[in-house]
Design a protein around this motif. Sequence first.
Motif, short mmCIF file in Angstrom:
data_model
loop_
_atom_site.label_atom_id
_atom_site.label_comp_id
_atom_site.label_asym_id
_atom_site.label_seq_id
_atom_site.Cartn_x
_atom_site.Cartn_y
_atom_site.Cartn_z
N ALA A 145 0.82 -1.22 0.00
CA ALA A 145 0.00 0.00 0.00
C ALA A 145 0.85 1.26 0.00
O ALA A 145 0.40 2.35 -0.35
N PHE A 146 2.12 1.14 0.40
CA PHE A 146 3.00 2.32 0.49
C PHE A 146 3.95 2.39 -0.71
O PHE A 146 4.85 3.20 -0.73
N SER A 147 3.75 1.50 -1.68
CA SER A 147 4.70 1.44 -2.80
C SER A 147 4.39 2.49 -3.86
O SER A 147 3.30 3.08 -3.88
N SER A 302 1.50 15.44 10.66
CA SER A 302 2.35 16.51 11.23
C SER A 302 3.77 16.44 10.69
O SER A 302 4.37 17.47 10.40
N THR A 303 4.30 15.22 10.55
CA THR A 303 5.68 15.08 10.06
C THR A 303 5.82 15.73 8.68
O THR A 303 6.77 16.47 8.42
N GLY A 304 4.85 15.46 7.82
CA GLY A 304 4.89 16.01 6.45
C GLY A 304 4.74 17.52 6.44
O GLY A 304 5.46 18.23 5.74
N VAL A 306 5.34 19.67 8.82
CA VAL A 306 6.51 20.34 9.42
C VAL A 306 7.66 20.38 8.41
O VAL A 306 8.35 21.40 8.27
N THR A 307 7.84 19.28 7.69
CA THR A 307 8.92 19.23 6.68
C THR A 307 8.71 20.31 5.62
O THR A 307 9.65 21.02 5.24
N MET A 308 7.48 20.46 5.15
CA MET A 308 7.22 21.48 4.13
C MET A 308 7.39 22.89 4.68
O MET A 308 7.83 23.81 3.99
N PHE A 437 14.16 9.47 8.73
CA PHE A 437 13.05 8.51 8.64
C PHE A 437 13.32 7.27 9.49
O PHE A 437 12.73 6.22 9.25
N GLY A 438 14.20 7.35 10.46
CA GLY A 438 14.53 6.19 11.26
C GLY A 438 15.52 5.29 10.53
O GLY A 438 16.09 5.69 9.50
N TYR A 439 15.70 4.08 11.05
CA TYR A 439 16.74 3.20 10.49
C TYR A 439 16.39 1.75 10.80
O TYR A 439 15.84 1.44 11.84
N CYS A 444 10.76 4.25 8.69
CA CYS A 444 9.46 4.74 8.23
C CYS A 444 8.98 4.00 6.98
O CYS A 444 9.62 4.04 5.94
N ILE A 445 7.82 3.37 7.09
CA ILE A 445 7.25 2.67 5.93
C ILE A 445 6.64 3.71 4.95
O ILE A 445 6.43 3.43 3.80
N GLY A 446 6.38 4.91 5.48
CA GLY A 446 5.74 5.94 4.65
C GLY A 446 6.74 6.88 3.98
O GLY A 446 6.35 7.91 3.44
N VAL A 449 5.86 7.65 0.41
CA VAL A 449 4.62 8.45 0.36
C VAL A 449 4.95 9.90 0.70
O VAL A 449 4.54 10.83 0.00
N ALA A 450 5.70 10.06 1.80
CA ALA A 450 6.01 11.41 2.27
C ALA A 450 6.82 12.18 1.22
O ALA A 450 6.49 13.32 0.88
N THR A 451 7.88 11.54 0.71
CA THR A 451 8.74 12.23 -0.25
C THR A 451 7.93 12.63 -1.48
O THR A 451 8.09 13.73 -2.02
#
Length: 500
Positions: A145-147, A302-304, A306-308, A437-439, A444-446, A449-451
Amino acid sequence: MTNLDHFPPWSTVNFLVLTVLTPLAYFLCLTIYRLFFSPLAKLPGPWLTKISSIPEANALKQARRAAWVVELFEQNPDAVAVRTGPSSVSFNDPEAIKTIYGHGKAADEFGKSSWYDAFSTTGESLFSTRSKKRHAMKRRSVAHAFSAQSLASFEPYPFDIYFWFELFTMDLMGELALGDNFGVLEAGEPARYSKLVELSQRFANMSGMLPFARNSVKVLSWVPIPYVQMLYRARLEYLDYARVALERRFTDAKREKVAPGGGKRQDIMQRFIDAQDPETGTKMGFDELRAETSSLMVAGASTGSVTMNWMTYYLCKNPVIKHSVIKQLENMFPENTTGNDPVPYTRLQHLSLLEHTELEVLRLHPPIGYAMPRDTPPQGVMIAGVYIPGGVAVGVPAASMGRNASVYSEPDRFEPDRWAGGGLGDLTRMKSCFLGFGYGTRQCIGRGVATQFVMKTMARVLLRYEVELEDPQLVLGTKEFTIKKPDRVYDVILRRRSRR
Ligand code: HEM
């Protein structure tokens, strides 16, 4: 009369010893051990952290938990690790990343710490579960679903909102996760939900610090302090919001929209609904799906936004870089130089500067800045040359590692080009130390999606508008509870760009 007759009856003595003296003796021994004999006592850190989490809780209260850890490393420039509590340690060393978060041995030995229990709500989510087996099952079932292919079916989603990133990402996550938005953009005002997310995250973060693991949420909810009670009520309201959203997801006929290719467009929740335990064949119940719903809303929105926000700020502060990004965009989309039409990701992903801007912003201001805690294995372990006993929560804070001068030259400088091998650090080393995005297995599985949505949104904002800070002298700081954000609201001026 014997001497023993002077003593109170045995039952009273037993009772006193058991209920008062034993716990007192235990805490006294524990305190002495932690102050003088524990291997953690030798690590640098405020002395109170040897016996108490009060300094960290205080930093959390002041909305500067990651900043506090960064300062501890600044005060101890030669330290590989600093103590942040009686049984928690943060590392700032590249070697520690692989030892703690890496695949293989690390993934087998280091599990997520009890801090995550506070983020399990009506069930365990993909993010909060501490069971490796449950996590592997969930992650395998929903990964598709995240691909990139799955996301292509969302391409026509109108990316024509430019200023209210928080509302935009909220609605977008509604579309992606549950097949329908929350209508907050149309309403034009922040949803109560956004506030509830923030408050209930504060509550989870506080409970996560208590030493009662799974029961910490309940214990904190009994604390008769009005502020804590307010946070707890927000948590309950937030869970109810997720329940209503999920119920609507099940009954709403409009949900299954048609993808551009003609096929059915599936939301992320469908994968969770279909996921099956390979051993028992059971599927997730409503409460677990509800936990996934509330977790996804927090993880992505929120993560997205804040990044923008940071990308906008840094590009405005660095007009030369901003104009190079715009040039690249105009060259890539000559038919769409004012951003009136959507910008397909298949082409956009070839524009490195915009993606490097995202990476650079996440390096400087990771929305999750403090260490994502993992428990050391029972037998204890050497991490970056430091011995840590078993059962200690260890991690590498993204906010500290992102500014580690041994990895990133001139670490405080905003320079997206460093990600193109621009000379400010060894590219392979920088990439392997990037923790935005962690390690490892729990990263992060998303991320894809986020990028994708960050780049699409920023590309259209920059093509459509001349963006400037209303106050060019503005210098933003940070504040954080779970998510690290700019410390204040600020205005930008948007001037419509004319066709080139
Ligand atoms: C710029 C945006 C984002 C950032 C900075 C970010 C950051 C992170 C980080 C640091 C982790 C690791 C946490 C840990 O080690 O415990 C994580 C996990 C996760 N993220 Fe994201 N995230 C972003 C966007 C998203 C989006 C858009 C989604 C959903 C569509 C998402 C869903 C998740 C989930 C489900 C996990 C848990 C994964 C697991 O444990 O297997 N994130 N994220």
